[in-house]
Each structure stands twice: as C-alpha cells, then as structure tokens.
Design an enzyme around this catalytic site. Structure first.
Site, short mmCIF file in Angstrom:
data_model
loop_
_atom_site.label_atom_id
_atom_site.label_comp_id
_atom_site.label_asym_id
_atom_site.label_seq_id
_atom_site.Cartn_x
_atom_site.Cartn_y
_atom_site.Cartn_z
N HIS A 1 -2.44 1.93 -3.76
CA HIS A 1 -3.66 2.41 -2.75
C HIS A 1 -3.12 2.99 -1.43
CE1 HIS A 1 -3.18 -1.88 -1.44
NE2 HIS A 1 -3.28 -1.49 -0.32
N GLU B 1 3.49 -1.44 1.75
CA GLU B 1 3.11 -2.71 1.05
C GLU B 1 3.81 -2.62 -0.49
OE1 GLU B 1 -1.01 -3.38 0.82
OE2 GLU B 1 -0.93 -5.24 -0.20
N HIS C 1 -1.35 2.33 5.81
CA HIS C 1 -0.27 2.10 4.93
C HIS C 1 -0.59 2.64 3.50
CE1 HIS C 1 -2.59 -2.06 4.37
NE2 HIS C 1 -1.89 -1.48 2.88
#
Lengths: 144, 144
Positions: A19, A142, A91
């Site tokens: 994502h 991430e 992010h």
C-alpha cells in the site's frame, strides 16, 4: 539453487507492493473523496490504538491506499500534518515472505529500523517494521 | 446496467494502481539500492525528454516504483529535490480505462489539471494527466 543463492544475497527480499499510506487531516472527507471522485471501494474506518491513528483502506484491486488521520498530539502523523496541513503521501509498504528475517536482513545491511529491535504489530496482528528514511533515499518504507 | 450507472456517476473511474513515483538525486544509486537491498528487477534507465527527467522502473509484481532523476534546472523534479535533497515520494499514479473521459470528468468535478487542457504524453506514447494537489487532499495524483 539460483533462487536460494539470490535470496541469500538480498537482505529484504520483496515479493510485492502492499500500500501507499496517505496522511489526511479529516478521514471522513478523504473517504468521501476517494469514493465519490474515483469510485473506489472504501473500508469502514478503524482505530489503530498503538499508533494513535484512525484509518481506512481504499481498495484499488492490485493494491490499496491507507488513509490515516492522527488521534491527538501523540500520533506520529501529527507532525507530518503540521508540515503538510492539507495532507500528503506519508510512506509506502512493501511485502516480504518473512518479516522477522527481513528485519534481521535490514539490520545487517545497515538500514536502521524505527522503534528499536522489536517488530511492531499491525491492526490485524501482523508483524511489520519501518526503516529510517535517511537510510532509504528519503522514502519512508514499511515492510510487512 | 448497474455498472453503467455507477460509471456515469464517477468522474474518474479508477480500475487499478499503476505506480508510486520517487524523486532521487542520483538514478544509478537508487537503481542499485532497490536492486541490491530488495532484490527487485529494475528496468534500464531511459530519458523522458518532454519532462527533462531520467527514469527507471522497479518491478514489484503487482505494481511498480518509478525512480525519477531531474535533468537540469528545467525539470519539475528539481524543485522537489531542493526541498527534499535526499529524495522522496513524489506522486502516485492510478489507472483508468479511458484517460480522455477521465480528464473531462476531472474538469467537471472541479479537479484542476496541471499543464492545461491538453493531455500529456508518457514516454511510451500513452495519454496521461496530473491533478492539482490542492484539489486532491495534498497528494499529487497522475491518471494514466
């Protein structure tokens, strides 16, 4: 054989894109925006208490957006919104088959992890970690 | 019938996620970073003359990253890197079935397009446009 050798050489073997996270000052406004303007399916909002944020997913078929609204001053998103009051891209999240091994690989490759050695826990109980953007060309990444 | 009605209501009907674009000060360093640290397949670098940038793709299976390095001062990426010297996430790109219809839909929905009415052309000849981030919750969104 080739794959094994290759994986052995790669500290954080990425197998897909999960994502993009977007910080927003008002979650309901953002959910309405992506639903109405782009016709996207949107999840119900939910709270991630460990990070002091409210979130919702925007489903795009092959990937998703993660809309994040800070809850109070203690949230890591609050500072981002102070610099970007309208909101913005916060992010990206990449997928690996084994988060623990990837975290070890990151440390060995000199990529600092945010929040210390312990893996963080996502809202569905999944392991995850973030790397210091100074070690990843300015992009907050991430790993999940 | 339901789909037709739904599409008729949605100005920019999104059918998928295409890429995240990341501005970098040095394309070769970035290509090496994503190749070596994450084991990703990377395209050859190529020049997009109309935008004064050099680019390379990082293939992630279900989506890709687009690494962008400015060529000279005339590039729209140069200003971004002045504010973010290390690099950072620049925009996201969403897919639609019909770019021309989506551009018309954006205008009718009050979402300003960057660069005027004419569609821009990608390096593979594809139509595309960007929307003004002030109209899209602070996120620069490309439609392709």
């Amino acid at each position: 054989m080739v794959n094994t050798e290759q994986n052995g050489d790669v500290p954080i073997p990425v197998i897909g894109f999960d994502h993009v996270a977007i910080a927003v000052p008002d979650l309901e406004v953002a959910m309405k925006f992506y639903g109405e303007k782009f016709g996207c399916e949107i999840s119900k909002p939910f709270i991630v208490g460990t990070q002091n944020i409210r979130m919702a997913y925007v489903y795009l078929g092959n990937a998703k957006l993660e809309l994040m609204e800070p809850m109070g001053e203690g949230s890591p998103i609050s500072k981002f919104l102070e610099r970007n009051p309208q909101g913005g891209i916060h992010h990206i999240c990449l997928k690996v088959p084994d988060v623990e091994a990837a975290a070890e690989g990151a440390s060995q490759a000199g990529l600092r992890r945010l929040g210390g050695d312990k893996l963080a826990e996502g809202h569905e109980g999944q392991d995850l970690f973030f790397m210091h953007p100074k070690d990843t060309l300015g992009t907050l990444i991430e790993i999940e």
